[in-house]
Design an enzyme around this catalytic site. Structure first.
Site, short mmCIF file in Angstrom:
data_model
loop_
_atom_site.label_atom_id
_atom_site.label_comp_id
_atom_site.label_asym_id
_atom_site.label_seq_id
_atom_site.Cartn_x
_atom_site.Cartn_y
_atom_site.Cartn_z
CB ALA A 152 2.15 -7.04 11.55
N GLY A 153 0.61 -4.25 9.74
CA GLY A 153 -0.49 -3.28 9.85
C GLY A 153 -1.65 -3.74 8.99
CG ASP B 49 4.89 -4.06 12.53
OD1 ASP B 49 4.08 -3.84 11.60
OD2 ASP B 49 5.29 -3.15 13.30
NE ARG C 100 -1.45 5.61 -4.19
CZ ARG C 100 -2.49 5.98 -4.93
NH1 ARG C 100 -2.40 7.04 -5.70
NH2 ARG C 100 -3.61 5.29 -4.89
CG HIS D 139 -0.14 2.94 -7.10
ND1 HIS D 139 -1.40 2.61 -7.52
CD2 HIS D 139 -0.15 2.88 -5.74
CE1 HIS D 139 -2.14 2.35 -6.45
NE2 HIS D 139 -1.41 2.53 -5.36
N1 APR Z 1 9.96 -2.64 9.83
C1 APR Z 1 8.83 -3.34 9.97
N2 APR Z 1 7.61 -2.78 10.09
C2 APR Z 1 7.55 -1.45 10.12
C3 APR Z 1 8.70 -0.64 9.97
C4 APR Z 1 9.95 -1.28 9.83
N3 APR Z 1 11.07 -0.60 9.71
N4 APR Z 1 8.30 0.66 10.02
C5 APR Z 1 6.97 0.66 10.16
N5 APR Z 1 6.50 -0.61 10.23
C6 APR Z 1 5.13 -1.09 10.39
C7 APR Z 1 4.32 -0.29 11.39
O1 APR Z 1 4.65 -0.64 12.72
C8 APR Z 1 2.90 -0.70 11.01
O2 APR Z 1 2.43 -1.80 11.76
O3 APR Z 1 4.41 -0.95 9.18
C9 APR Z 1 3.02 -1.09 9.53
C10 APR Z 1 2.19 -0.22 8.61
O4 APR Z 1 0.86 -0.49 8.87
P1 APR Z 1 -0.31 0.60 8.73
O5 APR Z 1 0.09 1.82 9.48
O6 APR Z 1 -1.58 -0.08 9.07
O7 APR Z 1 -0.27 0.99 7.18
P2 APR Z 1 -0.92 0.15 5.97
O8 APR Z 1 -2.30 0.62 5.74
O9 APR Z 1 -0.68 -1.29 6.19
O10 APR Z 1 -0.03 0.68 4.75
C11 APR Z 1 1.32 0.31 4.63
O11 APR Z 1 1.23 0.19 2.24
O12 APR Z 1 -0.40 0.73 0.68
C12 APR Z 1 0.75 1.17 1.33
O13 APR Z 1 0.51 3.58 1.39
C13 APR Z 1 0.51 2.40 2.17
O14 APR Z 1 2.83 2.93 2.54
C14 APR Z 1 1.68 2.35 3.11
C15 APR Z 1 1.88 0.85 3.32
#
Ligand code: APR
Length: 308
Positions: A10-11, A33, A88, A175
């Site tokens: 939910a990021g 999340d 990446r 990618h």
């Molecule tokens: N289960 C559920 N959610 C998780 C887990 C898990 N095991 N581990 C991490 N998260 C959640 C984090 O808590 C966070 O809210 O994943 C979310 C990631 O959000 P951001 O840090 O905002 O990252 P974001 O920009 O959304 O990118 C996520 O997508 O494009 C790709 O390279 C990018 O690998 C990255 C992914």
């Protein structure tokens, strides 16, 4: 709504994906999340936008993977994003752990779903997702080509000052910095861009596309792009849910096409009710094919780090 889509994470990417999904009125959305409260808060906020924005999709946030039960599609966005100076591939080990643990939950609670992976390094995480879930390969694909192509399309539209939607583009390969933009297959209302844009500018636009994600990481400083990745994932979802059979570049498992096998990499595919229904093999020039195979070779090396 009678369809359900789970968004893991939910990021930035996850919440933007949930928003575009709701706006598209495609399905109810469940966003999972590990951070307590965040998915619930964002889900409620997005649901409350429905009456104003005119959608009926409910967005539920949760910390429980059991809530993804019955999902038609799962979009995997959980994982760390890049920071300036990172490739990446630098995310490989950290995100492989996250993808592995989420894959086990998907296998347990949504065993019949289609999975679209967005977490980076994309092609490797898609491979890992398929291996851990054990799902048929047509049911697991990666979102990258639509994103890379939409970047190319946007840059071409900006160059020519024409409508974005008139531009069609094709970008193949991994990618990452080894992606292969294909100007030969890029058109404006059917007109090849070679007839509209000078060679040196096409080269510059292709190069800007190749490092398009990095350009945004440098600007944001604390993370990577999310609106376009989210929009691209929703287009793929729609094609699967509505059986649109759109031809979209996606990370798909190759079994000898383009002289490559046993790896996920970006190629044009037909996306429909059966997921990746077909891989389209374009006639590539020698240099394009060499670039694509080079991209595959790099990924095979990286897969070894994951023990494959
Ligand atoms: N289960 C559920 N959610 C998780 C887990 C898990 N095991 N581990 C991490 N998260 C959640 C984090 O808590 C966070 O809210 O994943 C979310 C990631 O959000 P951001 O840090 O905002 O990252 P974001 O920009 O959304 O990118 C996520 O997508 O494009 C790709 O390279 C990018 O690998 C990255 C992914």
């Amino acid at each position: 709504m009678n369809k359900k889509i789970a968004v893991i994470g939910a990021g930035n990417v996850g919440a933007s994906t949930a928003m575009y999904l709701a706006e598209a009125n495609l399905a109810d959305v469940v966003m999972v999340d590990i951070i307590e409260g965040v998915p619930q808060g964002k889900g409620l906020d997005l649901s409350q936008a429905g009456p104003v924005r005119g959608y009926n999709a409910m967005v539920k946030g949760t910390n429980k993977f059991s809530d993804i039960k019955g999902s038609d599609i799962v979009i995997m966005t959980a994982g760390l994003p890049r920071k300036p100076g990172m490739s990446r591939e630098d995310l490989l080990n950290m995100n492989a752990d996250i993808v592995g643990s989420v894959a086990r939950e998907i296998k347990k609670y949504a065993p019949n779903s289609y999975v679209i992976v967005v977490s980076n390094p994309l092609d490797l995480m898609t491979f890992h997702m398929q291996k851990v879930t054990g799902f048929p390969k047509n049911r697991v694909c990666g979102q990258a080509g639509v994103l890379d192509s939409t970047r190319f399309r946007c840059f071409v539209a900006m160059e020519l000052n024409v409508s974005m939607t008139e531009v069609q583009a094709m970008v193949l390969g991994g990618h990452g910095d080894t992606m292969v933009p294909l100007p030969r297959y890029t058109t404006v209302a059917g007109i090849p861009i070679g007839e509209l844009i000078p060679k040196d500018r096409i080269k510059a636009i292709s190069e800007r596309t190749r490092v398009g994600g990095g350009e945004i990481v440098k600007l944001l400083k604390t993370g990577s792009a999310y609106y376009a990745p989210a929009a691209a994932s929703v287009q793929m979802c729609r094609s699967i849910l509505n059986d649109e059979k759109r031809v979209l570049p996606s990370s798909a498992y190759l079994t000898g096409q383009y002289g490559i096998k046993d790896i996920y990499i970006g190629v044009p595919v037909v996306l429909g009710a059966k997921g990746v229904e077909r891989i389209i093999e374009l006639k590539l020039s020698k240099s394009e094919l060499t670039a694509l195979q080079g991209s595959a070779k790099t990924y095979k090396e990286h897969l070894k780090i994951l023990g494959y």
